[in-house]
Design a protein around this motif. Sequence first.
Motif, PDB file in Angstrom:
ATOM      1  N   PHE A  32      10.297  13.467  -4.588  1.00  0.00           N
ATOM      2  CA  PHE A  32      11.733  13.468  -4.331  1.00  0.00           C
ATOM      3  C   PHE A  32      12.401  12.451  -5.253  1.00  0.00           C
ATOM      4  N   VAL A  33      13.716  12.568  -5.370  1.00  0.00           N
ATOM      5  CA  VAL A  33      14.461  11.669  -6.238  1.00  0.00           C
ATOM      6  C   VAL A  33      15.827  11.414  -5.612  1.00  0.00           C
ATOM      7  N   MET A  34      16.366  10.232  -5.901  1.00  0.00           N
ATOM      8  CA  MET A  34      17.688   9.896  -5.369  1.00  0.00           C
ATOM      9  C   MET A  34      18.477   9.134  -6.425  1.00  0.00           C
ATOM     10  N   ILE A  35      19.773   9.522  -6.571  1.00  0.00           N
ATOM     11  CA  ILE A  35      20.692   8.808  -7.459  1.00  0.00           C
ATOM     12  C   ILE A  35      21.598   7.964  -6.576  1.00  0.00           C
ATOM     13  N   VAL A  36      21.661   6.677  -6.832  1.00  0.00           N
ATOM     14  CA  VAL A  36      22.459   5.752  -6.026  1.00  0.00           C
ATOM     15  C   VAL A  36      23.567   5.177  -6.908  1.00  0.00           C
ATOM     16  N   THR A  37      24.821   5.346  -6.457  1.00  0.00           N
ATOM     17  CA  THR A  37      25.962   4.799  -7.203  1.00  0.00           C
ATOM     18  C   THR A  37      26.822   3.882  -6.336  1.00  0.00           C
ATOM     19  N   ASP A  38      26.469   3.740  -5.057  1.00  0.00           N
ATOM     20  CA  ASP A  38      27.236   2.882  -4.161  1.00  0.00           C
ATOM     21  C   ASP A  38      27.071   1.422  -4.582  1.00  0.00           C
ATOM     22  N   GLU A  39      28.187   0.750  -4.896  1.00  0.00           N
ATOM     23  CA  GLU A  39      28.106  -0.615  -5.423  1.00  0.00           C
ATOM     24  C   GLU A  39      27.515  -1.584  -4.412  1.00  0.00           C
ATOM     25  N   ALA A  40      27.856  -1.439  -3.124  1.00  0.00           N
ATOM     26  CA  ALA A  40      27.317  -2.351  -2.112  1.00  0.00           C
ATOM     27  C   ALA A  40      25.807  -2.193  -1.993  1.00  0.00           C
TER      28      ALA A  40
END
Length: 503
Positions: free
Chosen positions: A406-414
């Motif tokens: 699986f893969v996840m893209i995280v862009t949430d600054e916090a």
Amino acid sequence: MVGRAVEKIGLPYEIEAARLSTLADLDILDTPPEHEFDTIVEIARRSFGCKIALVSLVDAHRQWFKAKSGLHACETPRGQAFCSYAILRDDLMVVPDATEDPRFADNPLVKGPPHMRFYAGMPLRVRGGRDDGASFAMGTLCIIDTVPRTLSPGDADMLRRLAKLVESLLNTRAALAVALKTESEHRTLLRRLDVTNRQFRQAERMTNIGSWTLTLADEGMEWSEQVYRIHGLPTGSPPPLDAALRFYPPRARADVAAALAHTIATGEPLDLETDFVNAQGEDRRVRTLGEVELRDGVPHALVGVFQDITERHRIEQALRRSADTDDLTQLANRARFNDMLARQMFAARRTNLPLALLLIDLDHFKTVNDRAGHRAGDMLLKAVAEQLTAPYLADCFAARLGGDEFVMIVTDEAMLADLPSLLRRLLADLRLPIAHGDAVIPVSGTIGAAFLDSDVIDASALLHNADLALYQAKNASRGTAAIFGRAGTITSADAADTQSRAA
């Protein structure tokens, strides 16, 4: 000259002479565009998804287009006209691939613009002035495409029906010249006009397409019945333009207003597909097509068609979701992930905002499949998908690459400000032990994370960095995480205790 033209297409001279006489009596050649004919060809082109649709009239030396959609030319020499052959027939003429047809393979319209490959033309017959009541084919309603095609029986029947509408208009015009002589014939004309109008309205309902006109000087609107029906309004006086625009959501409303202004300013055709809310508050999807109508060389009005494409849009969206979605977990698939990663990286670099990529491998997934069966393995994958789409991850993008990856893209600054905390929570969420008989199979996730930084030149480099971090975590211990470029691994707070109990 008429004799040579007749000889070329094989019509007896007497019949051709009567045909041309009937065509002349129509007084239709070289007349301005008419809304009814234009609407029918637009309906034909949209209904069959072809590049070109025409109402073609075959004169002695040319074919002239009373109505056209998708073609700039107003006429072509008769010797090049496919319609010269179609008018010899009593029924539809279909040419699936002109390059394979010896009649047309060397035709300039096939070898050059508009590069015709597919043609389907239905003869348009008009009653002449002879005592025997004979009718003659004046031309055709035809559809044309630049790729080979076939025509299903249902499509062939639809083309015949639309051709009947054109025939009704032509025969009404022919009848008008005669009907003016007597009151009785005048009443006949009115009945025929009523039939034509009813047929025209039926065609609009069948194709869910209506026609509209916007007069530029006073922004006055004219709608056909189907336009009212799509809006969910009773037939009557259409609302003013500003009220009509309120049927669109705010963003779509701005797009429609801008597109109308652009077409008026430039003369370029209008073709816009947008969201729409009818008078009953139902969300719909519509397509608007239009073009400028000139009067004495000056823009006078916009004329066009308006279609409810809600069902088609839903099908397209469902097909798109199917193509982009992993069937088992309902997460995005690898193709959708590749597209999203490229988009997110571009946006992050443009806005100078952070981004991280997480690669996730399930531990002991093969053991679950071997010992508990593939059904248990499938249920485990679905459970992982639920964890990766938990509410706190709503702003993240998760995908299944295949198997247990699986893969996840995280862009949430916090989240990215304290990535180790996010990884600890994910590690805890991905501990999903599987009970099998008297035993428990420990299942966990191992994660490799990588930030998008100035050294990452493309998506492949970012994936490579995350893969190196995943390798680092696996070497340390299953059920841990590592961040590329940082020493040590990350373990969830209660991982050791949970794994001890599971063992």
